[in-house]
Design a protein around this motif. Structure first.
Motif, short mmCIF file in Angstrom:
data_model
loop_
_atom_site.label_atom_id
_atom_site.label_comp_id
_atom_site.label_asym_id
_atom_site.label_seq_id
_atom_site.Cartn_x
_atom_site.Cartn_y
_atom_site.Cartn_z
N VAL A 212 32.50 27.12 -3.05
CA VAL A 212 31.98 27.87 -4.19
C VAL A 212 32.94 28.98 -4.62
N SER A 216 35.37 28.84 -7.94
CA SER A 216 35.17 29.86 -8.97
C SER A 216 36.48 30.57 -9.29
N SER A 219 38.91 28.16 -11.10
CA SER A 219 38.50 27.91 -12.48
C SER A 219 38.79 29.12 -13.37
#
Length: 321
Positions: A212, A216, A219
């Motif tokens: 996660v 994140s 991205s």
């Protein structure tokens, strides 16, 4: 006849639920399906061969050809190749384990070593991919020049921090991995003294720290980089450059997401079951037994895709090859 079939199916489900309740503190995926085991062994063999060739080529280009001195990203790529190479070297052990219907033949010490090396290099690989995305954005955003020495020192310290964090994240695996006798078979797995609660916590850490947060950061970094490239392309009228960078970044993000998302999604389902937030049923049993091992194979392919994506797709490396 239909009632008899329903009764047999119900009895089988009850037996499986009873087995699960007895093994609630561990994860067991063995089912004895020869086709599934053959497919997993085949994937492991292909990934191991491709990963060895690809990562050795990367090490040759960067280490022997001294490319690491020219770029901080290349220094990260070098470390990424090292961790992926260590990772694929564990695959023959897991292939043998799978061929024997997940029965571990190498003893307790090797169980701890191989499982710890596998998990540590998983974390290290993801952390290096994240560091590379941040470095690419920062290099373009800051437009630093003539600071080669400072970059090299920073990269070395960042790599040291990444290896330290990966080692710390692997500590529970090193402590609680063991060979356990389950239904007459010796399995190499994690077994926490607190039962399913601590195993769920362990998986939550793996999902957040290993997927996660890195996803994140990757991205966000690449979206900000694309914005800078787009603005510069508009000013310099260079849409071709923008298209190339966009394509490269899309491949990087999608490969990372597609390789790891299915594995972590099923792991999250497993966490919900362990915490009694979701019911254990026939669907979970089928997915955990037959689909989950395939998602592990998909995640492992990331180690042979990394050298292709980060090196062999780059023009300078293709010219050298």
């Amino acid at each position: 006849m239909n009632k008899e079939n329903e009764s047999v199916s119900l009895n089988r489900s009850l037996m499986e639920m009873d087995l699960f309740s007895n093994l609630e503190d561990i994860d067991v995926t063995a089912d004895g399906s020869p086709i599934l085991r053959f497919l997993i062994c085949l994937v492991y063999s292909v990934v191991c061969a491709a990963g060895l060739v690809g990562n050795l080529l990367v090490l040759f280009f960067i280490r022997v050809k001294k490319e690491r001195r020219k770029s901080r990203v290349n220094f990260f790529v070098l470390n990424l190749a090292v961790t992926d190479l260590q990772f694929v070297l564990t695959l023959p052990f897991w292939a043998v384990d799978t061929a024997l219907d997940f029965s571990w033949p190498f003893g307790d010490a090797m169980c701890k070593i191989i499982l710890s090396v596998t998990v540590m290099n998983m974390y290290a690989s993801v952390f290096f991919l994240t560091a590379m995305s941040v470095t690419r954005y920062w290099s373009v955003a800051s437009s630093l020049k003539n600071r080669t020495v400072r970059k090299s020192c920073s990269a070395k310290w960042m790599c040291a921090i990444i290896w330290t964090l990966a080692t710390l994240a692997t500590t529970p695996t090193s402590i609680f991995s063991t060979v356990s006798n389950v239904t007459g078979e010796k399995l190499c797995l994690l077994r926490f003294p607190g039962g399913q609660y601590w195993l769920a916590v362990y998986h939550i850490q793996k999902i957040i720290v290993g997927f996660v947060l890195p996803m994140s950061i990757v991205s966000i970094s690449y979206m900000m980089l694309l914005r800078i490239i787009r603005n510069r392309s508009m000013k310099t009228s260079n849409p071709k450059r923008r298209s190339q960078v966009t394509k490269s970044i899309t491949i990087v993000v999608l490969s990372f997401f597609m390789c790891w998302m299915p594995n972590h999604a099923i792991t999250l389902w497993s966490v919900l079951v362990k915490l009694n937030a979701a019911n254990w049923d026939q669907a979970y049993y089928v997915v955990h037994t037959y689909v989950f091992p395939l998602t592990v194979c998909l995640a492992h392919t990331n180690s042979c895709l990394n050298p292709i994506i980060y090196c062999l797709m780059r023009k300078e490396f293709r010219n050298k090859l």
